[in-house]
Design an enzyme around this catalytic site. Structure first.
Site, PDB file in Angstrom:
ATOM      1  N   ALA A 132      29.971  43.593  -2.406  1.00 27.88           N
ATOM      2  CA  ALA A 132      28.839  42.994  -3.111  1.00 27.88           C
ATOM      3  C   ALA A 132      29.237  42.548  -4.516  1.00 27.88           C
ATOM      4  O   ALA A 132      29.983  43.232  -5.215  1.00 27.88           O
ATOM      5  CB  ALA A 132      27.694  43.996  -3.191  1.00 27.88           C
ATOM      6  N   ARG A 160       0.807  -1.225   0.000  1.00 25.48           N
ATOM      7  CA  ARG A 160       0.000   0.000   0.000  1.00 25.48           C
ATOM      8  C   ARG A 160       0.838   1.272   0.000  1.00 25.48           C
ATOM      9  O   ARG A 160       0.331   2.353  -0.250  1.00 25.48           O
ATOM     10  CB  ARG A 160      -0.959  -0.012   1.197  1.00 25.48           C
ATOM     11  CG  ARG A 160      -2.184  -0.887   0.968  1.00 25.48           C
ATOM     12  CD  ARG A 160      -3.099  -0.899   2.173  1.00 25.48           C
ATOM     13  NE  ARG A 160      -2.642  -1.841   3.192  1.00 25.48           N
ATOM     14  CZ  ARG A 160      -3.208  -1.989   4.383  1.00 25.48           C
ATOM     15  NH1 ARG A 160      -4.255  -1.242   4.714  1.00 25.48           N
ATOM     16  NH2 ARG A 160      -2.750  -2.871   5.241  1.00 25.48           N
TER      17      ARG A 160
END
Length: 484
Positions: free
Chosen positions: A389, A21
């Site tokens: 950055a 199942r």
């Protein structure tokens, strides 16, 4: 170990079922809740009894289960049920590995993950206190359909029989005390009872439950231990039950941690594996998932929307909207939002890994900062250094991955590329927009970019009639021609 439960002769864990199942290529027993396989919970509960022998009966997908057992419990003995012919046949297969063993044999299942070792110990205690031949773990359900029913004697004291759903009369089907499928047997009664089994039932199988009727027929005592916590008797047969038991296991884990001093703002959206360790005064915000061997020290805040797998988070750190694995986050360090920490990341105390930063094999020193939009792979960044950055540590040349080093208190300007292997020494600067391929010495400024050149009149010549041309003219560009 409690004197009352020390030294049971053996435990047999039934793990041979097909689990159809689940509709899965993976054995049902290897599916997980709270970060552990269903089978591992059964092994842990069984080991609580300190058995002389621990046998796991395998059958369907036996290769998968045997490989898993070699990892989690190499000490167990494996028995094989060649054909799945009922629980009685499965236990008989297990007993073949216990020839000559006398005393108490505990039989349990591999798919009841919330069953605890303490409950098994209580069951053994009831068995010994009553001098039973068989003791059955039971519980009471309002909706008992599908379970075997506990049929008692007229005085209600002992168990007369266990009747499976398909074999039950209407009166028996109305009984709400159900068989949890967990037993303690006297070894001799178990062997003799198994030898007496037949397939004369609705399913044509050898029912282990029929050993109860056999024991009573031999004039032996059989009692049940009624379990108040019905969840411990719940098995997993499909993915719906897997999810339900997983949710309940998680609820219990979170309750345990909250009672131990952890703040969890939204338990409904917070998931913690059974293997995670949390200290008092940790705060977990909504959408947090902590997995594997993750540990979080006192004062740290995790989340919201964060997944950590095998990550060590130290005191007073903050981790926001981050995915991390096999990483270390130092004392008072901050991570995120939207950071990705890959294996080998080590962020030291007071360090920062910021927004849209990805790290891998990166050692970031005390107070160093990688605040925005950076890929830092195979790099060592020194104490108090600052990475601007848009910086990329180019660690891969298509064949080999190499390491870069950024020295103490150095500064890398925005939009730079550090091409490994290269070293920027202590106290050095890298100008914004540079592509660094050579070492930079202490106190030096590295500039690796083309010199800027402005061409007067270029817009008038190349973009005549555009909005840009109009704006340039209004701003005072009266040359009208570009440099020749």
């Amino acid at each position: 170990m409690d004197e009352q439960v020390a030294g049971v002769a053996g435990v047999v864990v039934l793990a041979a079922g097909a689990g159809t199942r689940m509709k899965s290529r993976t054995s049902k027993l290897l599916h997980q809740i709270a970060g552990r396989s269903l089978l591992s919970y059964a092994i842990r509960a069984a080991e609580h009894l300190d058995p002389e022998h621990l046998v796991v009966v395998v059958g369907h997908e036996r290769e998968q289960i045997e490989e898993h057992l070699a990892d989690i419990a190499p000490q167990v003995t494996i028995a094989v049920q060649e054909q799945q012919n009922g629980t009685g046949d499965a236990v008989r297969s297990g007993l073949e590995q216990l020839a000559g063993v006398d005393g108490e044999i505990v039989v349990t299942y591999g798919d009841v993950p919330l069953l605890t070792g303490e409950t098994l110990a209580e069951l053994v205690g009831v068995h010994r206190a009553n001098g039973d031949a068989v003791t059955v773990l039971s519980t009471v359900l309002e909706e008992p359909f599908g379970y075997g029913r506990i049929v008692r004697d007229s005085d209600g004291d002992q168990v007369a029989a266990i009747v499976e759903q398909k074999d039950a009369t209407p009166a028996q089907a109305a009984i709400t005390e159900i068989n949890a499928g967990i037993y303690v047997f006297d070894a001799e009664i178990l062997r003799d009872g198994l030898a007496s089994l037949t397939t004369d039932n609705a399913q044509g199988e050898l029912y282990l439950t029929d050993v109860v009727k056999f024991a009573r027929g031999e004039g032996r005592d059989v009692h049940s231990h009624i379990l108040d916590d019905r969840w411990q008797a719940e098995g997993v047969n499909d993915r719906v039950q897997l999810a339900a038991l997983g949710q309940e296991a998680n609820r219990r884990l979170l309750e345990k941690w909250m009672r131990a001093g952890v703040t969890i703002l939204d338990p409904a959206s917070t998931w913690v594996h059974d293997t995670v360790d949390l200290a008092p005064d940790v705060t977990l915000l909504p959408g947090t998932s902590l997995e594997g061997a993750t540990s979080v020290a006192s004062g740290a805040t995790i989340g919201p929307d964060t997944t950590l797998i095998d990550v060590e988070v130290r005191e007073d750190a903050s981790v926001v909207r981050t995915h991390g694995s096999l990483a270390i986050i130092g004392v008072r360090a901050s991570v995120g939002p939207f950071a990705y920490l890959r294996p080998g990341t080590e962020l030291s105390e007071d360090g920062k890994i910021g927004t849209f930063v990805e790290t891998k094999n990166a050692k970031i020193g005390p107070g160093a900062k990688v605040p925005h939009l950076t890929y830092a792979g195979d790099v060592e960044i020194g104490e108090s250094a600052n990475i601007g950055a848009g910086t990329i540590f180019a660690n891969y040349d298509g064949v080999t991955k190499s390491k870069s080093v950024i020295g103490k208190a150095s500064f890398v300007g925005s939009n730079s590329v550090i091409v490994a292997p290269v070293e920027v020494a202590d106290g050095a600067y890298v100008a914004a927009g540079s592509a660094i391929t050579e070492p930079v010495g202490p106190g030096e400024l590295a500039v690796a970019r083309g010199r800027q050149r402005n061409i007067p009149g270029w817009v008038a010549k190349r973009r005549e009639g555009t909005k840009t041309h109009q704006a340039a003219a209004e701003a005072g560009d009266n040359e009208g021609t570009a440099e020749q």
